[in-house]
Structure formats: C-alpha cells, structure tokens
Motif scaffolding. Sequence first.
Motif, PDB file in Angstrom:
ATOM      1  N   ILE A   1      46.738  -7.217   2.362  1.00 57.85           N
ATOM      2  CA  ILE A   1      47.251  -8.259   3.249  1.00 57.85           C
ATOM      3  C   ILE A   1      47.325  -7.689   4.661  1.00 57.85           C
ATOM      4  CG2 ILE A   1      49.110  -9.927   3.605  1.00 57.85           C
ATOM      5  CD1 ILE A   1      49.981  -9.368   0.707  1.00 57.85           C
ATOM      6  N   MET A   2      46.875  -8.464   5.642  1.00 57.98           N
ATOM      7  CA  MET A   2      46.905  -8.031   7.040  1.00 57.98           C
ATOM      8  C   MET A   2      47.299  -9.193   7.935  1.00 57.98           C
ATOM      9  SD  MET A   2      43.451  -5.715   7.348  1.00 57.98           S
ATOM     10  CE  MET A   2      42.795  -4.823   5.927  1.00 57.98           C
ATOM     11  N   ASP A   3      47.744  -8.829   9.135  1.00 57.17           N
ATOM     12  CA  ASP A   3      48.146  -9.826  10.124  1.00 57.17           C
ATOM     13  C   ASP A   3      46.931 -10.308  10.911  1.00 57.17           C
ATOM     14  OD1 ASP A   3      49.827 -11.471  11.453  1.00 57.17           O
ATOM     15  OD2 ASP A   3      50.922  -9.934  12.541  1.00 57.17           O
ATOM     16  N   ARG A   4      47.149 -11.208  11.879  1.00 54.87           N
ATOM     17  CA  ARG A   4      46.030 -11.877  12.540  1.00 54.87           C
ATOM     18  C   ARG A   4      45.305 -11.017  13.563  1.00 54.87           C
ATOM     19  NH1 ARG A   4      49.551 -16.616  15.366  1.00 54.87           N
ATOM     20  NH2 ARG A   4      51.417 -15.399  15.779  1.00 54.87           N
ATOM     21  N   GLY A   5      45.766  -9.787  13.819  1.00 60.18           N
ATOM     22  CA  GLY A   5      45.046  -8.929  14.740  1.00 60.18           C
ATOM     23  C   GLY A   5      43.905  -8.169  14.095  1.00 60.18           C
ATOM     24  N   PHE A   6      43.710  -8.302  12.783  1.00 62.92           N
ATOM     25  CA  PHE A   6      42.730  -7.486  12.074  1.00 62.92           C
ATOM     26  C   PHE A   6      41.406  -8.166  11.737  1.00 62.92           C
ATOM     27  CE2 PHE A   6      46.693  -5.272  11.269  1.00 62.92           C
ATOM     28  CZ  PHE A   6      46.325  -3.949  11.374  1.00 62.92           C
ATOM     29  N   PRO A   7      41.319  -9.489  11.540  1.00 64.52           N
ATOM     30  CA  PRO A   7      40.067 -10.079  11.049  1.00 64.52           C
ATOM     31  C   PRO A   7      38.858  -9.675  11.886  1.00 64.52           C
ATOM     32  CG  PRO A   7      41.795 -11.717  10.984  1.00 64.52           C
ATOM     33  CD  PRO A   7      42.368 -10.527  11.686  1.00 64.52           C
ATOM     34  N   GLY A   8      37.808  -9.320  11.199  1.00 67.32           N
ATOM     35  CA  GLY A   8      36.553  -8.931  11.829  1.00 67.32           C
ATOM     36  C   GLY A   8      35.509  -8.716  10.750  1.00 67.32           C
TER      37      GLY A   8
END
Length: 660
Positions: A205-212
């Motif tokens: 699970i990650m926050d919105r600064g990580f998607p790529g």
Amino acid sequence: MRGVHPWSGVSERVRLGLITQWVTPELVDEVLSECRKRDRRPGALPAGFMVYFTLALALFHQDSYDDVDEQLVCGIHELSGCIPHKASFTRARERLGPEVVERIFHRLAGPRAPVGLAGSFYRGMRLAAVDGFLLDVPDNEANRRAFGGPKDSSGKPGGFPQVRVVTLTETGTRSSIDARVGGYNSGERDPAVAMAASASGMLVIMDRGFPGVELWKAYTGAGAHLLLRARSCVARRPVRHLPDGTYLARMNLAGPKGAHPGGVLVRVIEYRVDGGEVIRLLTDLFDHDTYPARELAVLYHERWEVESAYRQIKTFQRGRQEVLRSTDPTQCGPPARRHPAEDPQVPDRAGGEGPPETRQRHPPTARGRPLPQTAQLAVLLPAEGQTESPTTPRTRQVHHTAGDDSSVVKQRHWPGTSKWNKIEHRLFSHISMNWRGRPLTSHDVIVNSIAATTTHTGLKVHAELDPGTYDTGIKVTDSDIDALPMNRHRFHGDWNYTLHPRPRDTTSAAKNPRPAGGPSPQPCAWRLRNPELTGMPEPMLDELIDQLAPKVDELREQGRIQQRGGERIRARGAGAKDKLTTADRVLATVLYLRKIGTRDLLSQLFGVNGSTLTRAVHQVQPLLAEHGCTIPPSTARFRTPADIAAFLANSSPTEIKPAC
C-alpha cells in the motif's frame, strides 16, 4: 605495559542487553568478516565493540559519547573508570564505516507476523506499506552537498540539510522489511523502486506520491501486488467499466495525455468518505469478485500503521526537533534505520560479563516489594513531566531503600518512556471506548473495565489495584539533599545523577552547619573560570578577555556619554563602582552562551540583577562574533549555585577542546 589502554582485550565483552538476542556476537563477527573490518591489532575500541556502540548511539540519541559509553560499560568494573577520549570513538566509527551496520540491518529486517495474525494478511497476501520521512542532519557543507535541504523562494538554504528515509513496513507488526536512505532532493519514488525485490508475495500500500509506470513494473515484476492512492490526473480515462462500478484504465509513461506503448493497465476504484473528496485507488487486482472494491477501500487505511512506526523513531528515539549527531555524510545513513529489537523501552541491557543492571520504571517500593540486591541499580523514570529531581521525596526513599553498601543507584532520563508512549497511543483510546457510558462506581468496575480491553491486533491489558497507602505532604529540605552522597552527571544533572552507598564526610558540615533557610553555598568567582564551565583553558580565556576589554570599555563609555548627554564631569573612578568588571562581563557572556543555567542563576553567581547581566551579554556577544569566536553550548545544566559548587568539587581535570 606502557601505551596499552586498560580497555584493550576487555571491551570485547560489552554487549547491548536484550538487543543482543538479535544482534548476536556471532552475527557481528560474521558481518565484520564479510566487510573485511577485522582489527589489525588489539585495541581499546575493537570493531565488535563499535558495532554495539553505534547501535547505542541510536538508542540513546540525546546522550553524549561519554554518557552512551557509560550506559554500555557501567556493569564492568574494569571499564567504568577509564573511558577513552571522544576523538578515539570518532576515529573508530570512521574505521568501522556504514556498511557493517547496514548489512546487519538487512540480515535482521523482515516480516514478523505469523500466519493468521489479524491485520497482517489479506486473502493470503502479507500486508505492507511504503512511505518515507525526513530527518535533520548537522548543517555543514559536506552534509548539504551530499543530501541537500529545503530552500526559500530566493534559492537560499532554509533550515538544516535533511536525509530522506523510505521504508517497506509490515502493517500488522510495524516491523521494517527493508529501508533505503537518500537525500532531500532524491524524492521517495526512487528508493521505493529499489525495495521492490523485498516485497515478493505481498500486497503493498502506498500514498498518492508514488504511482508511476517504473514503480508499477518493478513491484509486479517482483511478484508483489499494489494498492496505491492516485491523483485525479493519473489513469483517468476508462478503458473498460467493470460490473462493481470500478473501471480499467492505462497509466502511461508520457503522462495523462500521452498514449505511450510502455504504459500499464490498472484497476481504478473511486469512493468518498462522509461526502468528502473523491479518493482514487489503483490496483493490479483485476478480479472484482475475488477482491471487492469495498474491501480494498477499507484495506487502504492500514497504510497509517507505518506512521505509527515512524512515530517511534521521530518522537521517542530521536526526540522532537533533534538533529542527527553525525557531521560525516557517510555516518548519517545507517543510524536512521531501526530494527524492532532496538526499542527504547528495552528493560534490560546488562553490559556483558560482570554484575548486570536491574531496571525499574515504578517507585522502588511499589506494593512493598524490596529492591533487588545488585552492584548497580539504574532507576528509569518518565522522560517528560515526571522525571525525578533530587528534591523529590522518592529520590531520598530510593537511596534509603537501596542502602546496601555494595549498591550504586543511578537515575537516568530514559528516552521513549514518556507518558505519551506507544502503548498509550494504541491502547488508551480503546479503554475509553470500553467504559464509555458505564458508571465508574467502584475500583473493581474501573479495574475490570481496563482489564477487559483488547484490540483487533491482539494487544491485551493486565490491570490490578494497588491497595497500598502512601504518605502525602512530605517535603525535602536543602539539608536533606546535602546529606545525600549524590553526584550529578554532566548531561542534565537535574535529572541524571548517581547516589553512592557510603555517605560523604560530614564532619566539616557538622562543625559549620548551614543555618535553616540560609543561602546555598556558592562557588567563588575565580572558580567560574574553570575550563569545565567555560569550555576553554584559562590562558585562552585570559587572552580573550585582553582582546575584548578595550572595545568593551569603549562601548560602555559611549553608552554613558549618551546617557549623560555629554562628556563626564567628575574624574574617572569617582562615583558608584561598577557592579561587573570588564573581565566579569566577558566571563558572564561566555557562561551565558554555554547555557549552563538560566539567567537568574548567572545573576546569583555574579551578585547582580538580571537586567545588569542582560546588558553585559548584549555588549559582549557582538564582539565575540566579530572576533570569530563561537561558544558551543555545554552538556551540563545547573539549577542552583550549590549544584555548580558540587560539580566543581567532584570534577577532575580533563582535556578541554578550545571553544574558539
């Protein structure tokens, strides 16, 4: 043998108490061999000892090198009386390097939750979260060049350089699985990509600064699954709608408007919480029947468990607004990484062979239980708000209770044992909910309500009623404190001190008793020039006074002319005498900048009021800056003149590094 330090061949026996169960001597030896850090010849600070010392630096973050070393070796008689110089520890840390501690971390880090533990698994996948935080490092050119830091609108540095720590954390146990350390400007995504191999078989699970796209391919290629929050512009064009209201979309390399062939297909889940903003989650779990959107939305909130893990490091171990101690960029990385065993609330840290210490966090006679008979007894009390001053009745009670001739009682400010600890943070809210709306009519109702509290992660409570009675209204006089054989430590002597078993010689005190309510003994003015207080040898202090005296006298004369409105009428020396000589003004400013005590304390020491002392500091401090003289703060803190007198009476000559 001449030239051989007493620690040679003995310091290898030092361990780190309970943490040694994980960081075993065998593991340390194995890693040292892998890194080729073996000692070329016997010495006082071998590589094995320095591994435990480096871990202790992180555990006792707010303590100086000397205090940390005392924590390690106070249980070994041969070592406690001859601690090496601070420079020796610095050189030994440089020889050890960061690689050893880093490899030990990776040997020990990993998931801890057993199969079936609530909150740790979802449909056979272990739950983990990736996030990061920043730590301040000392402000010097090397750290700013290596790590970078925040800047203001004009591009100038603003605040300390900062090191960025990104971790892969198991949500159920808050155990670190992997970690990477980088600079302020590196961002969180690149370190997160480097940890993808450690997430195999997990739902991350990650926050919105990580998607790529790069991160997505790295984790899915390593066999992990993802649940990421995303901004509204990421993967916003539906490719196919699913029956449960979610849809498939492409996340492209060229941004939201691009149609790059290297993009990835993701499942998008959108929902609101209590009518608030739209939350968008991206996942590679495409089967909407096996992985319902509602379950994944609830699951996303497990990410906040990593913030509780960071709180342990940032609030308890490091302390608020504390800066990492290392000025060398190569030493700033590994101490920021913690293993779950390196907990500041470890109850036992016996220093290898020799008599172990016994730690106790509660009053020493709680429920009438006697204190254990040991050679060294360390009493650990809350770090904030309730730390015992020597003026409290409990300090005197501890000494009388542990009054065995072979016992030395040490009281320590123990980091992380404040009333705002992680147990209260996790549990007390559940206790409040458990007895909500229930009349607390008796002690039994209160105790049973607390004891019946549990959490979904398995935390349980043991509660019992203390039937003992305790005297109230006890007051401790100055004479009672003077009678205690107590030595204050240099680091926050108000809270850290040692009670010795044999009382001091009170013959002179009996001949010259201090009158009740009389003033505390004050050190003579010439003793305030002691290098332990000023931070510089006396010849250097005299030289500094000679350099500043003409300018100080000139500034004072200009002030008098302005105050009189013209030149003096009477001869120099006539009229009222100065309360502070020029030498005293320079000395008072040095002690003020050393922060050995409050302004009121310094006023008492020099026999003036606070305004006179403040004017002296305002006159001399700019002159020190003009001469390029920087006065570093002392680690010793005092509250009364008697504290300084006792400190000087018990201090031994040491090598003083000049302050300027």
